[in-house]
Design a protein around this motif. Structure first.
Motif, PDB file in Angstrom:
ATOM      1  N   ILE A  94       0.849  -1.208   0.000  1.00 23.16           N
ATOM      2  CA  ILE A  94       0.000   0.000   0.000  1.00 23.16           C
ATOM      3  C   ILE A  94       0.884   1.257   0.000  1.00 23.16           C
ATOM      4  N   GLU A  95       1.924   1.230   0.816  1.00 26.48           N
ATOM      5  CA  GLU A  95       2.806   2.409   0.861  1.00 26.48           C
ATOM      6  C   GLU A  95       3.498   2.623  -0.480  1.00 26.48           C
ATOM      7  N   ASP A  96       3.825   1.535  -1.170  1.00 27.60           N
ATOM      8  CA  ASP A  96       4.468   1.694  -2.476  1.00 27.60           C
ATOM      9  C   ASP A  96       3.477   2.252  -3.502  1.00 27.60           C
ATOM     10  N   LEU A  97       2.208   1.886  -3.380  1.00 18.65           N
ATOM     11  CA  LEU A  97       1.194   2.437  -4.294  1.00 18.65           C
ATOM     12  C   LEU A  97       1.067   3.944  -4.063  1.00 18.65           C
ATOM     13  N   VAL A  98       1.142   4.324  -2.791  1.00 17.70           N
ATOM     14  CA  VAL A  98       1.068   5.759  -2.469  1.00 17.70           C
ATOM     15  C   VAL A  98       2.323   6.469  -3.001  1.00 17.70           C
ATOM     16  N   GLU A  99       3.443   5.771  -2.957  1.00 16.32           N
ATOM     17  CA  GLU A  99       4.681   6.347  -3.519  1.00 16.32           C
ATOM     18  C   GLU A  99       4.461   6.676  -5.009  1.00 16.32           C
ATOM     19  N   SER A 100       3.846   5.748  -5.733  1.00 17.53           N
ATOM     20  CA  SER A 100       3.566   6.022  -7.156  1.00 17.53           C
ATOM     21  C   SER A 100       2.584   7.172  -7.305  1.00 17.53           C
ATOM     22  N   ALA A 101       1.566   7.205  -6.454  1.00 20.59           N
ATOM     23  CA  ALA A 101       0.577   8.298  -6.528  1.00 20.59           C
ATOM     24  C   ALA A 101       1.284   9.638  -6.319  1.00 20.59           C
ATOM     25  N   ARG A 102       2.236   9.664  -5.392  1.00 23.69           N
ATOM     26  CA  ARG A 102       2.943  10.908  -5.076  1.00 23.69           C
ATOM     27  C   ARG A 102       3.741  11.437  -6.261  1.00 23.69           C
ATOM     28  N   TRP A 103       4.153  10.532  -7.155  1.00 19.06           N
ATOM     29  CA  TRP A 103       4.960  10.952  -8.304  1.00 19.06           C
ATOM     30  C   TRP A 103       4.129  11.309  -9.520  1.00 19.06           C
ATOM     31  N   ALA A 104       2.835  11.385  -9.363  1.00 24.71           N
ATOM     32  CA  ALA A 104       2.007  11.847 -10.485  1.00 24.71           C
ATOM     33  C   ALA A 104       2.302  13.328 -10.722  1.00 24.71           C
ATOM     34  N   PRO A 105       2.232  13.756 -11.982  1.00 22.36           N
ATOM     35  CA  PRO A 105       2.365  15.198 -12.201  1.00 22.36           C
ATOM     36  C   PRO A 105       1.231  15.934 -11.498  1.00 22.36           C
ATOM     37  N   SER A 106       1.473  17.178 -11.179  1.00 22.26           N
ATOM     38  CA  SER A 106       0.477  17.916 -10.401  1.00 22.26           C
ATOM     39  C   SER A 106       0.458  19.363 -10.871  1.00 22.26           C
ATOM     40  N   SER A 107      -0.741  19.887 -11.058  1.00 23.11           N
ATOM     41  CA  SER A 107      -0.870  21.257 -11.546  1.00 23.11           C
ATOM     42  C   SER A 107      -0.192  22.225 -10.566  1.00 23.11           C
ATOM     43  N   HIS A 108       0.787  22.960 -11.039  1.00 20.23           N
ATOM     44  CA  HIS A 108       1.539  23.920 -10.202  1.00 20.23           C
ATOM     45  C   HIS A 108       2.130  23.243  -8.962  1.00 20.23           C
ATOM     46  N   ASN A 109       2.263  21.950  -9.010  1.00 20.81           N
ATOM     47  CA  ASN A 109       2.727  21.117  -7.881  1.00 20.81           C
ATOM     48  C   ASN A 109       1.890  21.332  -6.621  1.00 20.81           C
TER      49      ASN A 109
ATOM     50  N   HIS B 200      -3.356  23.367   2.105  1.00 27.77           N
ATOM     51  CA  HIS B 200      -3.070  24.691   1.533  1.00 27.77           C
ATOM     52  C   HIS B 200      -3.691  25.788   2.392  1.00 27.77           C
ATOM     53  N   SER B 201      -4.857  25.493   2.993  1.00 29.54           N
ATOM     54  CA  SER B 201      -5.485  26.502   3.857  1.00 29.54           C
ATOM     55  C   SER B 201      -4.583  26.771   5.062  1.00 29.54           C
ATOM     56  N   LEU B 202      -3.895  25.730   5.528  1.00 32.36           N
ATOM     57  CA  LEU B 202      -3.009  25.901   6.690  1.00 32.36           C
ATOM     58  C   LEU B 202      -1.803  26.787   6.334  1.00 32.36           C
ATOM     59  N   VAL B 203      -1.220  26.533   5.137  1.00 34.29           N
ATOM     60  CA  VAL B 203      -0.044  27.362   4.794  1.00 34.29           C
ATOM     61  C   VAL B 203      -0.459  28.799   4.497  1.00 34.29           C
TER      62      VAL B 203
ATOM     63  N   ALA C 177      -9.515  17.954  -8.658  1.00 30.59           N
ATOM     64  CA  ALA C 177     -10.085  16.727  -9.227  1.00 30.59           C
ATOM     65  C   ALA C 177      -9.087  16.068 -10.190  1.00 30.59           C
ATOM     66  N   VAL C 178      -8.400  16.893 -10.980  1.00 27.80           N
ATOM     67  CA  VAL C 178      -7.429  16.337 -11.937  1.00 27.80           C
ATOM     68  C   VAL C 178      -6.242  15.725 -11.185  1.00 27.80           C
ATOM     69  N   ASP C 179      -5.701  16.458 -10.210  1.00 27.15           N
ATOM     70  CA  ASP C 179      -4.581  15.909  -9.412  1.00 27.15           C
ATOM     71  C   ASP C 179      -4.975  14.578  -8.780  1.00 27.15           C
ATOM     72  N   THR C 180      -6.176  14.527  -8.255  1.00 28.66           N
ATOM     73  CA  THR C 180      -6.656  13.313  -7.580  1.00 28.66           C
ATOM     74  C   THR C 180      -6.735  12.151  -8.567  1.00 28.66           C
ATOM     75  N   ALA C 181      -7.267  12.440  -9.752  1.00 32.11           N
ATOM     76  CA  ALA C 181      -7.438  11.376 -10.751  1.00 32.11           C
ATOM     77  C   ALA C 181      -6.082  10.858 -11.238  1.00 32.11           C
ATOM     78  N   LEU C 182      -5.127  11.785 -11.429  1.00 32.98           N
ATOM     79  CA  LEU C 182      -3.801  11.348 -11.893  1.00 32.98           C
ATOM     80  C   LEU C 182      -3.134  10.478 -10.833  1.00 32.98           C
ATOM     81  N   ALA C 183      -3.256  10.880  -9.583  1.00 32.03           N
ATOM     82  CA  ALA C 183      -2.678  10.098  -8.489  1.00 32.03           C
ATOM     83  C   ALA C 183      -3.339   8.715  -8.432  1.00 32.03           C
ATOM     84  N   ALA C 184      -4.657   8.697  -8.592  1.00 31.06           N
ATOM     85  CA  ALA C 184      -5.402   7.429  -8.498  1.00 31.06           C
ATOM     86  C   ALA C 184      -4.999   6.473  -9.617  1.00 31.06           C
ATOM     87  N   GLN C 185      -4.795   6.995 -10.811  1.00 31.67           N
ATOM     88  CA  GLN C 185      -4.438   6.108 -11.919  1.00 31.67           C
ATOM     89  C   GLN C 185      -3.018   5.560 -11.741  1.00 31.67           C
ATOM     90  N   ASN C 186      -2.079   6.410 -11.272  1.00 32.69           N
ATOM     91  CA  ASN C 186      -0.724   5.902 -10.961  1.00 32.69           C
ATOM     92  C   ASN C 186      -0.812   4.783  -9.925  1.00 32.69           C
TER      93      ASN C 186
END
Ligand SMILES: Cc1cc2nc3c(=O)[nH]c(=O)nc-3n(C[C@H](O)[C@H](O)[C@H](O)COP(=O)(O)O)c2cc1C
Length: 253
Positions: free
Chosen positions: A35-50, A94-97, A117-126
């Motif tokens: 599971i942690e490795d799957l999250v590792e892949s999700a983390r490496w998805a491209p992200s709008s403006h990071n 982001h609200s915290l920062v 929504a796009v960031d979430t979908a890209l992470a989910a597919q990775n």
């Protein structure tokens, strides 16, 4: 020249192009290391403006899975999969920062909801593709938005978070037929959007899908993609979602 000779990795292509959703799972747990490795892949998805505007909630507790199964429209595979994941668009961090730096937190436009929504979908597919590389299978669950407010309450979602999709994951106990996709010519346009041949192209897809459903269901379901879509899109989809999204802070001005 074959795509392999042009430098494409056959493994990843095969993985992607052999996709089918899996809804029946073996009675076998998924290790937390995986599971942690799957999250590792999700983390490496491209992200709008990071912005990395997503969170993933892993749910193994049977009672919570049962409740989510109900909230998603009684989709039994949610209760039966070893781990159910909820993927949420998430601007809470982001609200915290913004608060920390004393800057305005501008969430009124539709843009940031789309970004989330796009960031979430890209992470989910990775995440899902990496799961496939471990021999796992799964299905994404849009039913998570059926009762989004109740899901958010159940999972203690803070403001600025919206469940986008769920995912059942496990070791497959079925090998369903692959569902035919829209013909390539109808989705690939050269230089400009080309409408001229769309009707013919869609008619060929209609015939492909009519045959697919007729065979797969032994004649119980015979309508093709176009007919199914016309029914699907003839009634409003989840109209109460907008007020929940606004309540979460995305005012969609
Ligand atoms: C964002 C998203 C939400 C989905 N929601 C559901 C769902 O709630 N229940 C379900 O059984 N399948 C769901 N699916 C799976 C689709 O029905 C499936 O991907 C589609 O019919 C194509 O079939 P295939 O994935 O087997 O190729 C969802 C898929 C996506 C991408």
């Amino acid at each position: 020249m074959s795509v392999e000779k042009q430098g494409k990795s056959p493994e990843i292509r095969e993985l992607i192009q052999s996709h089918r959703s899996i809804r029946k799972f073996k009675n076998k747990d998924i290790s937390w290391e995986i599971i942690e490795d799957l999250v590792e892949s999700a983390r490496w998805a491209p992200s709008s403006h990071n912005v990395q505007a997503y969170s993933i909630i892993a749910i193994q507790d049977q009672e919570t899975k049962n409740k989510l199964s109900e909230l998603c429209g009684n989709q039994v595979y949610i209760a039966r999969c070893p781990v159910f994941f909820v993927f949420a668009a998430d601007f809470y961090r982001h609200s915290l920062v913004s608060m920390k730096h004393g800057t305005p937190f501008e969430m009124e436009e539709t843009e940031n909801l789309i970004v989330g929504a796009v960031d979430t979908a890209l992470a989910a597919q990775n995440f899902l593709l990496t799961a496939r590389s471990y021999g796992l299978g799964g299905v994404m669950i849009g039913g998570i938005r059926n009762e989004a407010e109740k899901v958010a309450e159940l999972l203690d979602f803070p403001k600025w978070t919206v469940p986008i999709m769920g995912m059942c994951l496990g070791y497959p106990d079925q090998h369903p037929w692959q569902k035919p996709r829209m013909v390539k010519e109808a989705v690939l346009h050269k230089e400009r959007y080309q409408k001229d041949k769309l009707e013919d192209q869609m008619q060929s897809y209609e015939e492909i899908t009519e045959e697919y459903y007729t065979n797969r269901t032994n004649g119980v379901k015979t309508s093709g993609w176009g007919k199914q879509m016309s029914v699907y899109l003839s009634t409003p989809r989840r109209p109460e979602l907008t007020s929940f999204i606004k309540k979460q802070g995305f005012t969609l001005k």
